[in-house]
Design a protein around this motif. Structure first.
Motif, PDB file in Angstrom:
ATOM      1  N   SER A   1       0.564  -1.005  -0.249  1.00 54.92           N
ATOM      2  CA  SER A   1       0.402  -0.236  -0.351  1.00 54.92           C
ATOM      3  C   SER A   1       0.654   1.425   0.536  1.00 54.92           C
ATOM      4  O   SER A   1       0.227   2.309   0.424  1.00 54.92           O
ATOM      5  CB  SER A   1      -1.135  -0.124   0.759  1.00 54.92           C
ATOM      6  N   SER A   2       1.741   1.291   0.319  1.00 54.11           N
ATOM      7  CA  SER A   2       3.040   1.936  -0.422  1.00 54.11           C
ATOM      8  C   SER A   2       3.610   3.249   1.054  1.00 54.11           C
ATOM      9  O   SER A   2       3.776   4.390   0.901  1.00 54.11           O
ATOM     10  CB  SER A   2       2.741   3.384  -1.668  1.00 54.11           C
ATOM     11  N   LEU A   3       3.119   1.913   2.016  1.00 56.45           N
ATOM     12  CA  LEU A   3       2.819   3.087   3.507  1.00 56.45           C
ATOM     13  C   LEU A   3       4.323   2.874   3.826  1.00 56.45           C
ATOM     14  O   LEU A   3       4.776   3.596   4.212  1.00 56.45           O
ATOM     15  CB  LEU A   3       2.031   2.502   4.433  1.00 56.45           C
TER      16      LEU A   3
ATOM     17  N   ARG B   1      -2.366   4.865  -4.004  1.00 52.15           N
ATOM     18  CA  ARG B   1      -3.608   5.411  -3.678  1.00 52.15           C
ATOM     19  C   ARG B   1      -4.501   6.429  -4.170  1.00 52.15           C
ATOM     20  O   ARG B   1      -5.893   5.532  -3.185  1.00 52.15           O
ATOM     21  CB  ARG B   1      -2.456   6.574  -3.037  1.00 52.15           C
TER      22      ARG B   1
ATOM     23  N   LEU C   1      -7.273   2.523  -3.642  1.00 51.54           N
ATOM     24  CA  LEU C   1      -6.688   1.765  -2.793  1.00 51.54           C
ATOM     25  C   LEU C   1      -7.570   2.285  -1.659  1.00 51.54           C
ATOM     26  O   LEU C   1      -7.420   3.287  -1.455  1.00 51.54           O
ATOM     27  CB  LEU C   1      -5.423   1.889  -2.721  1.00 51.54           C
TER      28      LEU C   1
END
Lengths: 310, 369
Positions: free
Chosen positions: A48-50, A73, A76
């Motif tokens: 989720s690119s966190l 994002r 998502l």
């Protein structure tokens, strides 16, 4: 739609995710199964690119998410393991806040909030403050907050932890409905094997940061196609008896259950006579004996030598 | 960014008790600690001589002449006066003789030399007049003449400031009012900045990161909100002091607003630095309230200017905005300074703010929860 390529993450000297390859097709419901500490949450944080991976890549429709997180994002919705809500605000105020920050158009915001509240079954409690909600209701609003902007992909990180069976079933039905009716792609992480069995078309099994097996339900169960699972109910048991069973050539694994033992043995091997003999020697009475269909739990046990909740 | 700011405001509106309690606390603490400086201090006098009543009447009148000292002398019984000093209810009492006095005190607090100075002055003046009158054939006439001459002397010393203005009277009550108001504001500012860390721990921060709101926007919203709430709390307290409790806050309210705004920004930055140093919100709640009360103390905010001259403490105090804010406030409120005269403290507060914010945000970003 989404794929991870050799995804790894290390914190200082400790590698928590190692060379994870997984993919999700559009509209699929995929489970990520593993015990606590297996690396599931770290994996979905990277997807989720966190969290930036130490190495490897995450791709959405062939484009890297690492170099351009904005792409993923937009489509998502992430439901974190924690209740990530403002406890002092009402359910409605929380949803309005998330709707605003996810840029739901003003004209649609009110209807989206009402639709989402309807979906999670809390429309009549929308004016109540979150901290007055039960654990299950909080979890449902936690999920609703991730749905306001109509995400194409929904990632859920153990969304049923610590709640009652009724709320759990409600949440599972809701996710199934989202997947089947709306075509939302679902990545569902859990350490409850029965949830993943119910919800997901395909499953990835993780342990110690690695994917140790993957496939559809039947594909995973076929790992155990050369084995039989037997459940034996006993009036008592002791270590000598269990050791004697374990020492039988064709027996792969013996696990204690509450009222007896579970034996995984070579397919069609006849161990009943040995079982009866050892029980007799130890003055143990066999109360019941049945052959069982293997489950994902048995697959995990077979692959790791541990149960999911160990 | 606006949505994040409004969410913080909505939380405050749902539970406004904390901010109300903090405003009430700054007013309450100020009233408790400045009560003594706003009304004349009462000092017991008594005599144990044979003609005690005549002595007490004479000196009570003379000691209470003129009110510029903010002292009020009251005749009591010797037993009561001594017991009050012994029990700590009074700082001191004065035992009177025919032409002399004795101070009854339990410790050498700053009030003692101040009272002593006034009593000695009255006794010396009376001794001077009495000596002159004893030699005169017209004692009453001479006494009246001397009193008139002393009240309207041929030469007078005029005290003025360096700029030639009238020297202002220093009001400790006003200083304490601002010191306590800023102290309480430091608490509320810290608690609101700590919301960043709370929301990080509880997963809200990650949810916001995944939204189209930029990280800069998120920090700006939290920091702006902490500035806003600190400013509102401080200004509310000051306005209540000015318009309800009639405290003197000077004539330049506009400049005060500017100083409070700079102080709030600077203090938010210090709180951000604290947030970056501690590991979790609970640790912040444990450490921050323990450290904050010390800062005004070492900054000299509760003392007369010049009282604190230890170079180490002064240096440490100068690292925090409260000493510069107090400096600017005192200049504006008591010495009627204009904006050019408070540029230095404003610049220093800005400098502290920028440096602490830079380091603080960096540390908060590096911290994993």
């Amino acid at each position: 739609m989404i794929e991870t390529i050799q995804l790894s993450k290390a914190f200082k000297e400790r590698t928590v995710v190692e060379d994870v390859d997984l993919y999700l097709d559009k509209g699929e419901s995929v489970g990520l199964l593993g015990p606590n500490g297996a690396g599931k949450s770290t994996t979905i944080s990277m997807i989720s690119s966190l969290l930036k991976p130490t190495s490897g890549d995450v791709k959405l429709d062939g484009k890297s998410v690492i170099s351009d997180p904005g792409n993923i994002r937009k489509v998502l919705g992430v439901v974190p393991q924690e209740i990530a809500l403002y406890q002092e605000l009402t359910a409605y105020e929380n949803l309005k806040f998330f709707g605003r920050i996810y840029r739901v158009p003003k004209g649609q915001l009110e209807s989206r909030i009402q639709e989402t509240l309807e979906l999670v079954g809390l429309k009549d409690r929308q004016k109540d403050i979150i901290k007055t909600f039960s654990g299950g209701m909080k979890r449902r609003i936690n999920i609703a907050s991730a749905l306001l902007h109509n995400p194409k992909i929904l990632i859920l990180d153990e969304p049923t932890v610590g709640i009652d069976p009724q709320s759990r079933n409600y949440i599972l039905d809701m996710i199934r409905q989202l997947n089947e009716s709306n075509g939302t792609t679902v990545l569902y992480t859990s350490h409850y094997m029965e949830e993943v069995e119910q919800l997901c078309n395909r499953v990835y099994i993780m342990d110690h940061g690695k994917v140790i097996a993957s496939g559809s339900h039947s594909e995973l169960l076929s790992i155990l196609s050369n084995e039989d699972t037997m459940k034996v109910q006993l009036n008592q048991m002791n270590e000598d008896f269990i050791k004697a069973i374990q020492d039988i050539d064709v027996v792969r694994q013996v696990e204690e259950t509450g009222d007896g033992i579970k034996i995984i043995a070579k397919k069609s091997a006849n161990i009943i006579s040995s079982l009866v003999k050892f029980a007799d020697q130890q003055n143990i009475q066999i109360l019941n004996f049945q052959m069982e269909n293997p489950s994902l739990e048995d697959v995990f046990l077979h692959l790791t030598g541990r149960t999911l909740r160990d | 960014m606006i949505s994040v700011f409004l969410a913080q405001l909505a939380k405050e509106r749902r539970n406004p008790l904390l901010i109300i309690v903090f405003i009430a606390a700054s007013i309450g603490v100020t009233l408790i600690f400045t009560g003594g400086t706003q009304s004349p201090e009462s000092i017991s006098i008594f005599s144990e001589e044979d003609h005690a009543q005549a002595i007490e009447e004479k000196w009570e009148r003379l000691l209470n002449e003129g009110d510029e000292n903010n002292l009020h002398f009251v005749t009591t019984t010797p037993e009561e006066a001594k017991e009050d000093v012994q029990q700590g209810r009074s700082d001191l009492a004065v035992r009177l003789f025919e032409n002399d006095y004795q101070l009854i005190k339990s410790s050498n607090i700053p009030t003692v030399p101040y009272v002593d100075q006034h009593v000695r002055k009255v006794f010396e003046k009376e001794a001077f007049i009495s000596t002159a009158v004893e030699q005169s054939e017209d004692p009453e006439g001479l006494r009246a003449e001397i009193t008139t001459k002393l009240d309207d002397p041929p030469m007078e010393m005029e005290v003025a400031s360096l700029a030639g203005d009238e020297l202002s009277n220093y009001d400790m009550g006003t200083q304490l009012m601002f010191a306590f108001t800023l102290l309480i504001a430091m608490f509320i500012i810290g608690f609101r900045v700590n919301n960043i860390m709370k929301d990080k721990v509880y997963g809200l921060w990650d949810r916001m990161i995944l939204s189209p709101v930029s990280k800069t926007g998120m920090y700006t919203a939290y920091i702006t909100y902490a500035c806003f709430i600190g400013f509102v709390q401080t200004m509310s307290a000051i306005l209540i002091f000015k318009y309800v409790l009639n405290y003197d806050v000077g004539e330049r309210l506009g400049l005060l607003i500017v100083i409070i705004a700079f102080f709030t920004f600077s203090m938010v930055s210090i709180a951000t630095l604290f947030t970056g140093i501690v590991k979790n919100p609970e640790q912040f709640y444990a450490i921050y309230p323990s450290v904050i009360p010390i800062i005004p103390l070492i900054s000299g905010a509760y003392m007369m200017p010049g009282t604190l001259n230890n170079p180490v403490l002064t240096f440490i105090g100068d690292l925090f905005p409260v000493s510069h804010a107090m400096d600017a406030i005192i200049n504006v409120v008591i010495y009627d300074a204009n904006w050019q005269e408070i540029i230095q403290p404003l610049v220093l507060m800005t400098l502290i703010g920028v440096v602490a914010m830079g380091i603080g945000v960096n540390l908060v970003e590096r911290r994993t929860y």
